[in-house]
Structure formats: structure tokens, C-alpha cells
Design an enzyme around this catalytic site. Structure first.
Site, short mmCIF file in Angstrom:
data_model
loop_
_atom_site.label_atom_id
_atom_site.label_comp_id
_atom_site.label_asym_id
_atom_site.label_seq_id
_atom_site.Cartn_x
_atom_site.Cartn_y
_atom_site.Cartn_z
N ASP A 113 70.66 -12.36 -53.71
CA ASP A 113 71.15 -13.26 -52.67
C ASP A 113 72.26 -12.60 -51.86
O ASP A 113 73.38 -12.43 -52.36
CB ASP A 113 71.65 -14.56 -53.32
CG ASP A 113 72.00 -15.62 -52.29
OD1 ASP A 113 71.77 -15.40 -51.09
OD2 ASP A 113 72.49 -16.69 -52.70
N ASP A 321 70.80 -12.63 -43.16
CA ASP A 321 70.53 -13.10 -44.52
C ASP A 321 69.09 -12.78 -44.91
O ASP A 321 68.15 -13.13 -44.19
CB ASP A 321 70.77 -14.62 -44.60
CG ASP A 321 70.50 -15.18 -45.98
OD1 ASP A 321 70.89 -14.54 -46.97
OD2 ASP A 321 69.88 -16.25 -46.07
#
Length: 440
Positions: A113, A321
Site C-alpha cells: 500500500d 497511488d
């Protein structure tokens, strides 16, 4: 026009090169590569063989909308469409990586992540935890595991920490009401390199979760934080990898037979023809995330200004992201982008059967979509149709963007596929290089 082809330091960790039969060798500068496994790949524990490729894509779109909770719970409510509230579990990210904790090494599969910091896994004893298929990590079985006291400097780096019996405790909560709580500890982390011997990082700060619940899937073992904060895996690797990592994400149509790659240190360097670089920025208020400054996007020859908004001077205006599928942009910009795309697409408008995306076309052989370029500060990134459109049904393709009325914008992973993307933390730059990621 392009024809659309349907795509069914604070902590300085010294690395150890672990050679079978010879133990581990200390190394201050290392370069290595690990597999980055998409959650829908057959190599992933989340893989559902009964789902079709199109069902997997639609689930990823749902997760993309739901993931905005991760960045800002208020922003998530403002993302269009209103129906896009995901009931799919484990919304932390789209990619997984394998690593081992402790001595002897105990393998876990965590979600990689780039939007969070702490590396954590469920630990024994775990009376109030979500169900997990794989065995739980037992800190008592590791010779190198150590809890931190409440006055340790590592404890002070947590935004939310408490003290219990002079043991530092962490508390992490997410916008979708998931949470993890447990001990702040250190242990050895070992990564299996695809380009050589395993590499270990001793005394890495981790979260040993004893109370965890929410939307986590029983097939996952925790989170591997690759964010910008001091407790992320990247930050703790420190100068041993030169503050560099990169990844190459394979297209949606190719992930069944190929793993994406996550590179560290000298293996992460992006160079040669076609490289475009832009400043990598940070935010004092959102320190876990990586920010860029997007100045505009061009649809064909029409340039659309992204706007003057940013989170503050020098803090950028869009988060990059790997865990968000779609690119999320402000509502007014999305409206202008959609109009420009509509004016230049050669094809017939259609409706997304799931109702998630609003700019869609019939996926016929004569459909032609315009070239779109993302203009970051100092970098003009030319996107291909696989970066800007996704197929949502057998006969419908849609623009891979969603709108929001909040101030949170996200450059998602579809836009990054078939690019080698380098994060140079020390040099404060991010580089893109067009690459066939199936061959990396």
C-alpha cells in the site's frame, strides 16, 4: 486518434544478503526485485476462478471508489456516482507482496500500500481479530522480536499511540471503519528477491496486531506500508536502498500470466530514452501520501487546465497511488475532460451497465479514442488507450476517471500501467518511462 484495443530514515536499516548455507551478509547498498501480485491474479489468495475478467474489472472499479475512504472519509461521500459504495472486502489496495517476519522467517502475504506507512500483521494471541485463513504470526517464536517501551523514540513517531504495561501500543483506523490495534515492535523482515538471494532488514519497526476488524479479507495477512511516512518499509530501508523504489504494473489484459515487479535500490533506477520526471512532494497534514503537481491534461490538441488548487505551498495537488484503480479528479475538471473526450471520440455513446462510470462507448472495432497526455510539472506523460479506458462489459468501454467534489485527487493505477514508475525519496522526484511491463 488511436484505435482502442479491448483489453479483456528515520530508521536506517542495514540490509542483509542471505545466502543459503552461508547465513547473511551485511550490505549497505543493495538492489533487488520482488513480485508485486495483483489481487485478481491466479497467484493471489484473493483470486476467484469463477469470476470473469469483466467481473474482476467491475469489482476493481467498486474498490477504487471505496478506497477514497482511505484518504478522506468525507471525500469518499462526494465521489460520483452515488451508487459506487463497495461491499468488496479488503479495500486497502490492489497489489500484494510476500515477505517473511522474524527468525526463523515466517512468511505472510500482505497488501502493498503506497497510501499507508505501518507494516502490520495479525499476531498471536488474537482473541478479537478478523478470521484469517493462513496461520497467525507468533512473536514468541521469533528470536529477533522485541516490543518497544512507551518512551522509545519509535513510539513517538506514531500519530496514535497508547501505553499498556510500559509497552507501546499503536491504533490505526481507516475511513471505512476498519481498524488495527496492537504492539509496536521490531523484528527482521526478509524479502524474496527475484533477481538474487533473499534480502533481510533487521530491527524493522512493525505493528503486531492483537485486535483487528472491519473489511479485511480472511485471505490477507496484513498491510505492507510503502508510503512516505517514517514507519513505512521504504523509509526504514533508508540509505541501504538509496531511498529508491519503482514498480512496473502489467495491463489488466496481461496480469493472468505475468506478475508486476517492485524494485528497490539500484534495481529501481529509471533511465534512458523516454524518461519524464516531476517533483515528488509531501504534505504536512497528509504525510503518508506521495503528491505530484498536475498542471493540465491534453485531449488531442485541447489542453485542459487542472486548476490552481493544492494542499498548500509546494505540496502538490494530486496523490499518486498504486492501490486506486481509477483516476479521481475534481468535478469541474472531469466535466471539461469528458466534454473534450466526447468531442474527439469516433464512436457511439453507451451506458455502463453497472452505473459506475459515466463516459462510455460501444466497444466496436471502429471505435477510436483520442490521445490523452498528463502534464505534470516538468513531465508530459503520454497515455495510451489502456491507460485511459477500461472495458466494463462485452460491448462497452468507459473513460477510467471518476469525479469528486472534495479536494482529494488521485492518479490511479490504470493510468500507470505499462510505465516504469520510480520514486526517488532522497532526490524528491518521480519518473515515468513507457515500458512493456510484461517483459520486465
Amino acid at each position: 486518434m488511436a484505435a482502442f484495443r479491448s483489453p479483456l530514515s528515520f530508521a536506517l536499516a542495514i540490509a542483509l544478503l542471505c545466502v543459503s548455507g552461508f547465513g547473511c551478509i551485511y550490505a549497505r547498498k543493495v538492489g533487488f526485485t520482488v513480485d508485486l501480485i495483483h489481487r485478481d491474479s491466479p497467484l493471489s489468495p484473493f483470486y476467484n476462478s469463477e469470476e470473469t475478467d469483466l467481473q474482476r474489472i467491475n469489482n476493481a472499479l467498486r474498490r477504487s471508489i471505496s478506497r477514497v475512504h482511505h484518504f478522506d472519509p468525507i471525500a469518499a461521500a462526494s465521489v460520483s456516482p452515488k451508487a459506487a459504495e463497495s461491499d468488496v472486502t479488503s479495500n486497502r489496495g490492489e497489489y500484494l507482496m510476500s515477505l517473511s517476519l522474524g527468525t526463523p522467517p515466517f512468511k505472510i502475504m500482505g497488501i502493498a500500500d503506497t497510501g499507508s506507512d505501518l507494516i502490520w500483521t495479525q499476531c498471536k494471541p488474537c482473541e478479537r481479530c478478523y478470521k484469517q485463513v493462513d496461520p497467525l504470526f507468533d512473536p514468541k517464536s521469533s528470536k529477533t522480536y522485541r516490543d518497544f517501551s512507551c518512551d522509545a523514540r519509535q513510539c513517538s513517531l506514531l500519530d496514535q499511540s497508547t501505553c499498556s504495561g510500559n509497552i507501546c501500543q499503536y491504533q490505526y483506523s481507516y475511513g471505512d471503519r476498519s481498524y488495527t490495534m496492537g504492539n509496536v515492535a521490531s523484528d527482521t523482515i526478509t524479502l524474496d528477491s527475484t533477481t538474487g538471494s533473499p534480502v533481510s532488514f533487521p530491527k524493522t519497526v512493525i505493528g503486531c496486531g492483537h485486535e483487528n476488524d472491519g473489511t479485511f479479507s480472511d485471505k490477507g495477512s496484513g498491510i505492507v506500508g510503502l508510503g512516505a511516512g517514517p514507519l513505512s518499509l521504504i523509509s526504514q530501508m533508508g540509505s541501504s536502498v538509496g531511498g529508491k523504489f519503482s514498480y512496473c504494473l502489467v495491463p489488466l489484459s496481461s496480469r493472468a500470466g505475468n506478475s508486476s515487479k517492485l524494485n528497490f535500490g539500484s534495481n529501481a533506477v529509471v533511465s534512458g530514452p523516454g524518461v519524464q520526471s516531476t517533483p515528488l512532494l509531501s504534505s504536512e497534514t497528509m504525510s503518508s501520501f506521495y503528491f505530484l503537481t498536475l498542471e493540465a491534461m491534453s485531449v488531442g490538441n485541447e489542453r485542459i487546465k487542472f486548476g490552481d488548487s493544492s494542499l498548500g505551498t509546494g505540496e502538490g495537488n494530486i496523490i499518486i497511488d498504486s492501490g486506486t484503480t481509477l483516476t479521481i479528479v475534481p468535478d469541474d475538471f472531469f466535466s471539461n475532460l469528458s466534454t473534450a473526450v466526447g468531442n474527439q471520440v469516433e464512436g457511439r455513446r453507451a451506458e455502463d451497465p453497472s452505473g459506475f462510470l459515466s463516459v462510455c462507448y460501444s466497444a466496436t472495432s471502429d471505435l477510436k479514442v483520442p490521445a490523452i497526455t498528463a502534464h505534470f510539472t516538468g513531465a508530459d506523460v503520454k497515455l495510451k488507450p489502456i491507460n485511459t479506458f477500461v472495458q466494463v462489459s462485452d460491448d462497452v468501454v468507459c473513460l477510467a476517471f471518476a469525479s469528486t467534489t472534495s479536494g482529494i485527487s488521485i492518479y490511479g493505477n490504470v493510468a500507470q500501467m505499462n510505465f516504469l514508475v520510480e520514486y526517488n525519496i532522497q532526490g524528491k522526484s518521480l519518473s515515468f518511462k513507457p515500458t512493456d511491463c510484461t517483459k520486465k
